[in-house]
Design a protein around this motif. Sequence first.
Motif, PDB file in Angstrom:
ATOM      1  N   ILE A   1       0.845  -1.192   0.000  1.00 24.31           N
ATOM      2  CA  ILE A   1       0.000   0.000   0.000  1.00 24.31           C
ATOM      3  C   ILE A   1       0.880   1.241   0.000  1.00 24.31           C
ATOM      4  CG2 ILE A   1      -1.709   1.318   1.305  1.00 24.31           C
ATOM      5  CD1 ILE A   1      -2.733  -1.429   2.307  1.00 24.31           C
ATOM      6  N   ARG A   2       0.634   2.122  -0.932  1.00 20.99           N
ATOM      7  CA  ARG A   2       1.354   3.399  -1.004  1.00 20.99           C
ATOM      8  C   ARG A   2       0.506   4.429  -0.258  1.00 20.99           C
ATOM      9  NH1 ARG A   2       1.885   3.087  -7.149  1.00 20.99           N
ATOM     10  NH2 ARG A   2       0.611   4.919  -6.853  1.00 20.99           N
ATOM     11  N   TRP A   3       0.846   4.673   0.992  1.00 20.08           N
ATOM     12  CA  TRP A   3       0.024   5.509   1.861  1.00 20.08           C
ATOM     13  C   TRP A   3      -0.034   6.956   1.413  1.00 20.08           C
ATOM     14  CZ3 TRP A   3      -3.686   3.652   4.499  1.00 20.08           C
ATOM     15  CH2 TRP A   3      -3.625   2.332   4.936  1.00 20.08           C
TER      16      TRP A   3
ATOM     17  N   VAL B   1      -2.790   6.983  -0.974  1.00 18.81           N
ATOM     18  CA  VAL B   1      -4.060   6.753  -0.272  1.00 18.81           C
ATOM     19  C   VAL B   1      -4.527   8.036   0.408  1.00 18.81           C
ATOM     20  CG1 VAL B   1      -5.146   5.505   1.638  1.00 18.81           C
ATOM     21  CG2 VAL B   1      -3.718   4.275   0.006  1.00 18.81           C
TER      22      VAL B   1
ATOM     23  N   ARG C   1      -5.788  10.416  -2.225  1.00 17.55           N
ATOM     24  CA  ARG C   1      -7.125  10.031  -2.709  1.00 17.55           C
ATOM     25  C   ARG C   1      -8.178  10.316  -1.646  1.00 17.55           C
ATOM     26  NH1 ARG C   1     -11.177  10.360  -5.324  1.00 17.55           N
ATOM     27  NH2 ARG C   1     -12.523   8.566  -5.587  1.00 17.55           N
ATOM     28  N   ALA C   2      -7.856  10.097  -0.384  1.00 16.80           N
ATOM     29  CA  ALA C   2      -8.799  10.391   0.703  1.00 16.80           C
ATOM     30  C   ALA C   2      -9.138  11.878   0.720  1.00 16.80           C
ATOM     31  CB  ALA C   2      -8.220   9.957   2.043  1.00 16.80           C
TER      32      ALA C   2
ATOM     33  N   PHE D   1     -12.990   3.518  -0.246  1.00 14.90           N
ATOM     34  CA  PHE D   1     -11.783   2.784  -0.610  1.00 14.90           C
ATOM     35  C   PHE D   1     -12.078   1.312  -0.856  1.00 14.90           C
ATOM     36  CE2 PHE D   1      -8.884   6.068   1.526  1.00 14.90           C
ATOM     37  CZ  PHE D   1      -8.555   6.627   0.314  1.00 14.90           C
TER      38      PHE D   1
ATOM     39  N   VAL E   1      -9.297  -0.038  -3.389  1.00 19.54           N
ATOM     40  CA  VAL E   1      -8.025   0.566  -2.963  1.00 19.54           C
ATOM     41  C   VAL E   1      -7.492  -0.116  -1.708  1.00 19.54           C
ATOM     42  CG1 VAL E   1      -6.946   2.707  -2.143  1.00 19.54           C
ATOM     43  CG2 VAL E   1      -8.603   2.778  -4.010  1.00 19.54           C
ATOM     44  N   LEU E   2      -8.385  -0.389  -0.745  1.00 16.16           N
ATOM     45  CA  LEU E   2      -8.003  -1.032   0.510  1.00 16.16           C
ATOM     46  C   LEU E   2      -8.963  -2.177   0.804  1.00 16.16           C
ATOM     47  CD1 LEU E   2      -7.414   2.076   2.827  1.00 16.16           C
ATOM     48  CD2 LEU E   2      -5.677   0.710   1.683  1.00 16.16           C
TER      49      LEU E   2
ATOM     50  N   LEU F   1      -5.739   3.058   8.315  1.00 19.19           N
ATOM     51  CA  LEU F   1      -6.187   4.258   7.622  1.00 19.19           C
ATOM     52  C   LEU F   1      -6.405   5.390   8.621  1.00 19.19           C
ATOM     53  CD1 LEU F   1      -7.166   5.729   5.061  1.00 19.19           C
ATOM     54  CD2 LEU F   1      -9.448   4.782   5.530  1.00 19.19           C
TER      55      LEU F   1
ATOM     56  N   GLN G   1      -3.058   6.843   9.595  1.00 18.44           N
ATOM     57  CA  GLN G   1      -2.461   7.621   8.501  1.00 18.44           C
ATOM     58  C   GLN G   1      -3.153   8.981   8.330  1.00 18.44           C
ATOM     59  OE1 GLN G   1       0.241   6.922   6.521  1.00 18.44           O
ATOM     60  NE2 GLN G   1       0.602   5.158   7.825  1.00 18.44           N
TER      61      GLN G   1
END
Length: 88
Positions: A6-8, A11, A14-15, A36, A41-42, A52, A55
Amino acid sequence: MARERIRWTAVVHRAREIVDGHAPLKVTLRQVMYRFAAEGVLPHTPPMYRRLSVQLAQARREGRFPDLIDTVREVHVPQAWPDGGPWS
């Protein structure tokens, strides 16, 4: 089947797009997680939800992410009176 890492950073970006897309309304962390999961995505698992949360909270503290609404926690306000007059 190997899991993709996962590329946080992506993410969180996108969030932010999801949250900004609802402006001026605010959204919850759960709403972001459902988006997501729907987008693939997740994975929709409790550990991923907690990750999530960590992050996005870090990004908020750093000023890189807008506030989310929290419908679960109670706000505790100490009792207050309009004046300091004697008890009646």
